[in-house]
Structures are given as C-alpha cells and as structure tokens.
Design a protein around this motif. Structure first.
Motif, PDB file in Angstrom:
ATOM      1  N   ASN A  12       0.733  -1.069  -0.047  1.00 60.82           N
ATOM      2  CA  ASN A  12      -0.081   0.068  -0.016  1.00 60.82           C
ATOM      3  C   ASN A  12       0.823   1.361  -0.059  1.00 60.82           C
ATOM      4  O   ASN A  12       0.631   2.176  -0.655  1.00 60.82           O
ATOM      5  CB  ASN A  12      -1.004   0.066   1.291  1.00 60.82           C
ATOM      6  CG  ASN A  12      -2.343  -1.071   0.928  1.00 60.82           C
ATOM      7  OD1 ASN A  12      -2.571  -1.020  -0.219  1.00 60.82           O
ATOM      8  ND2 ASN A  12      -2.622  -1.399   2.034  1.00 60.82           N
ATOM      9  N   ARG A  13       1.807   1.152   0.729  1.00 68.47           N
ATOM     10  CA  ARG A  13       3.046   2.485   0.750  1.00 68.47           C
ATOM     11  C   ARG A  13       3.423   2.576  -0.585  1.00 68.47           C
ATOM     12  O   ARG A  13       3.648   3.662  -1.253  1.00 68.47           O
ATOM     13  CB  ARG A  13       3.812   2.225   1.862  1.00 68.47           C
ATOM     14  CG  ARG A  13       3.341   2.462   3.019  1.00 68.47           C
ATOM     15  CD  ARG A  13       4.225   2.614   4.222  1.00 68.47           C
ATOM     16  NE  ARG A  13       5.161   1.688   4.606  1.00 68.47           N
ATOM     17  CZ  ARG A  13       4.849   0.694   5.536  1.00 68.47           C
ATOM     18  NH1 ARG A  13       3.642   0.734   6.174  1.00 68.47           N
ATOM     19  NH2 ARG A  13       5.542  -0.207   5.650  1.00 68.47           N
ATOM     20  N   ARG A  15       2.159   1.834  -3.487  1.00 63.96           N
ATOM     21  CA  ARG A  15       0.954   2.492  -4.134  1.00 63.96           C
ATOM     22  C   ARG A  15       0.789   3.749  -4.184  1.00 63.96           C
ATOM     23  O   ARG A  15       0.276   4.630  -5.147  1.00 63.96           O
ATOM     24  CB  ARG A  15      -0.243   1.555  -4.171  1.00 63.96           C
ATOM     25  CG  ARG A  15      -0.065  -0.119  -4.589  1.00 63.96           C
ATOM     26  CD  ARG A  15      -1.348  -0.906  -4.319  1.00 63.96           C
ATOM     27  NE  ARG A  15      -2.448  -0.374  -5.118  1.00 63.96           N
ATOM     28  CZ  ARG A  15      -3.523  -0.604  -4.864  1.00 63.96           C
ATOM     29  NH1 ARG A  15      -3.914  -1.275  -3.723  1.00 63.96           N
ATOM     30  NH2 ARG A  15      -4.910  -0.004  -5.535  1.00 63.96           N
ATOM     31  N   ILE A  16       0.722   4.233  -2.955  1.00 64.95           N
ATOM     32  CA  ILE A  16       0.667   5.641  -2.358  1.00 64.95           C
ATOM     33  C   ILE A  16       1.662   6.523  -3.211  1.00 64.95           C
ATOM     34  O   ILE A  16       1.331   7.568  -3.731  1.00 64.95           O
ATOM     35  CB  ILE A  16       0.732   6.028  -0.732  1.00 64.95           C
ATOM     36  CG1 ILE A  16      -0.432   5.210  -0.335  1.00 64.95           C
ATOM     37  CG2 ILE A  16       0.922   7.248  -0.627  1.00 64.95           C
ATOM     38  CD1 ILE A  16      -0.334   5.098   1.440  1.00 64.95           C
ATOM     39  N   GLN A  32      -7.473   7.050  -1.110  1.00 65.02           N
ATOM     40  CA  GLN A  32      -8.085   5.939  -0.423  1.00 65.02           C
ATOM     41  C   GLN A  32      -9.016   5.076  -1.460  1.00 65.02           C
ATOM     42  O   GLN A  32      -9.151   3.827  -1.239  1.00 65.02           O
ATOM     43  CB  GLN A  32      -9.199   6.563   0.617  1.00 65.02           C
ATOM     44  CG  GLN A  32      -9.961   5.205   1.279  1.00 65.02           C
ATOM     45  CD  GLN A  32     -11.281   6.020   2.257  1.00 65.02           C
ATOM     46  OE1 GLN A  32     -10.958   7.231   2.585  1.00 65.02           O
ATOM     47  NE2 GLN A  32     -11.947   5.001   2.790  1.00 65.02           N
ATOM     48  N   LEU A  35      -6.792   3.034  -3.842  1.00 64.52           N
ATOM     49  CA  LEU A  35      -6.249   1.867  -3.097  1.00 64.52           C
ATOM     50  C   LEU A  35      -7.356   0.930  -2.891  1.00 64.52           C
ATOM     51  O   LEU A  35      -6.995  -0.335  -2.386  1.00 64.52           O
ATOM     52  CB  LEU A  35      -5.478   2.418  -2.031  1.00 64.52           C
ATOM     53  CG  LEU A  35      -3.711   2.364  -2.380  1.00 64.52           C
ATOM     54  CD1 LEU A  35      -3.748   3.590  -3.166  1.00 64.52           C
ATOM     55  CD2 LEU A  35      -3.094   2.794  -1.140  1.00 64.52           C
ATOM     56  N   VAL A  37      -9.088   0.752   0.280  1.00 67.70           N
ATOM     57  CA  VAL A  37      -8.792   0.516   1.551  1.00 67.70           C
ATOM     58  C   VAL A  37      -9.514   1.682   2.492  1.00 67.70           C
ATOM     59  O   VAL A  37     -10.046   2.776   1.937  1.00 67.70           O
ATOM     60  CB  VAL A  37      -7.106   0.821   1.884  1.00 67.70           C
ATOM     61  CG1 VAL A  37      -6.459  -0.342   1.216  1.00 67.70           C
ATOM     62  CG2 VAL A  37      -6.641   2.251   1.817  1.00 67.70           C
ATOM     63  N   LEU A  42      -5.305   3.466   5.284  1.00 68.56           N
ATOM     64  CA  LEU A  42      -4.767   4.528   4.521  1.00 68.56           C
ATOM     65  C   LEU A  42      -4.041   5.612   5.636  1.00 68.56           C
ATOM     66  O   LEU A  42      -2.969   5.972   5.468  1.00 68.56           O
ATOM     67  CB  LEU A  42      -5.442   5.093   3.616  1.00 68.56           C
ATOM     68  CG  LEU A  42      -4.723   6.485   2.809  1.00 68.56           C
ATOM     69  CD1 LEU A  42      -3.909   6.065   2.083  1.00 68.56           C
ATOM     70  CD2 LEU A  42      -5.909   7.306   1.981  1.00 68.56           C
ATOM     71  N   HIS A  45      -0.956   4.163   6.822  1.00 67.90           N
ATOM     72  CA  HIS A  45       0.312   4.057   6.032  1.00 67.90           C
ATOM     73  C   HIS A  45       1.012   5.401   5.753  1.00 67.90           C
ATOM     74  O   HIS A  45       2.069   5.675   5.665  1.00 67.90           O
ATOM     75  CB  HIS A  45      -0.187   3.267   4.559  1.00 67.90           C
ATOM     76  CG  HIS A  45      -0.367   2.041   4.591  1.00 67.90           C
ATOM     77  ND1 HIS A  45       0.845   1.044   4.893  1.00 67.90           N
ATOM     78  CD2 HIS A  45      -1.192   1.039   4.762  1.00 67.90           C
ATOM     79  CE1 HIS A  45       0.536  -0.267   5.231  1.00 67.90           C
ATOM     80  NE2 HIS A  45      -1.004  -0.175   4.942  1.00 67.90           N
TER      81      HIS A  45
END
Length: 93
Positions: A12-13, A15-16, A32, A35, A37, A42, A45
C-alpha cells in the motif's frame, strides 16, 4: 541492495508513492478510493510515510468540509525513485 527501501516497499505504501509521484498532489479520499482501503488503513500508511519524511499533508476547507491533500516531499520522490530503480534491477530488463 542499494536504493531498496523497506519503508516504501509495503504494497500500500508503494502504491501511495506511485500515485503521488504521477499526480503530484491528491486528496486523501481519492487515494483511499484508488487503493480500495479504509480511511484508517490509509491513515496508518500515510503516517509511516510522513514519519519517514516522504509525504506531507495539507489541510484545507473545501465545500465547507476539511479536506486533506497528500504530496510526496522531495526526499520522498528521491527515495521512491531509488526504490523503483532497485526493483527494476531485481526483475531485470
């Protein structure tokens, strides 16, 4: 491996960082949604990335609601770029 960044590498990080690298700045709710999530996931992360100095948040009122905008810092762009290059080196051409 040089450039590999365990902080950024969590899916997830990563992708952020990828999203913010392309977008420049994005509203928390947009990140959000992209992703898929919850806000709390979020937020956790983003906090890790902020603590590392990779992400900044800007708060502003829009449509009478407080909004949070996220952006990569210059340090974050550098770390993400190095991590991206390290991943490319791992998987090869």
């Amino acid at each position: 491996m040089e450039g590999f960044n365990a902080t950024i590498h969590a899916p997830n990080r990563l992708r952020i960082c990828a999203l913010l690298d392309v977008a420049g700045e994005a509203e928390f709710s947009v990140v959000q949604e992209q992703l898929g999530v919850s806000a709390s996931v979020l937020s956790k992360h983003v906090t890790v990335l902020m603590d590392a100095g990779y992400v900044e948040q800007r708060k502003a009122v829009r449509d009478t609601r407080q909004r949070v905008w996220l952006t990569l810092t210059s340090r974050g762009r550098e770390a993400y770029g190095a991590h991206h290059a390290a991943l490319r080196a791992i998987v090869g051409p």
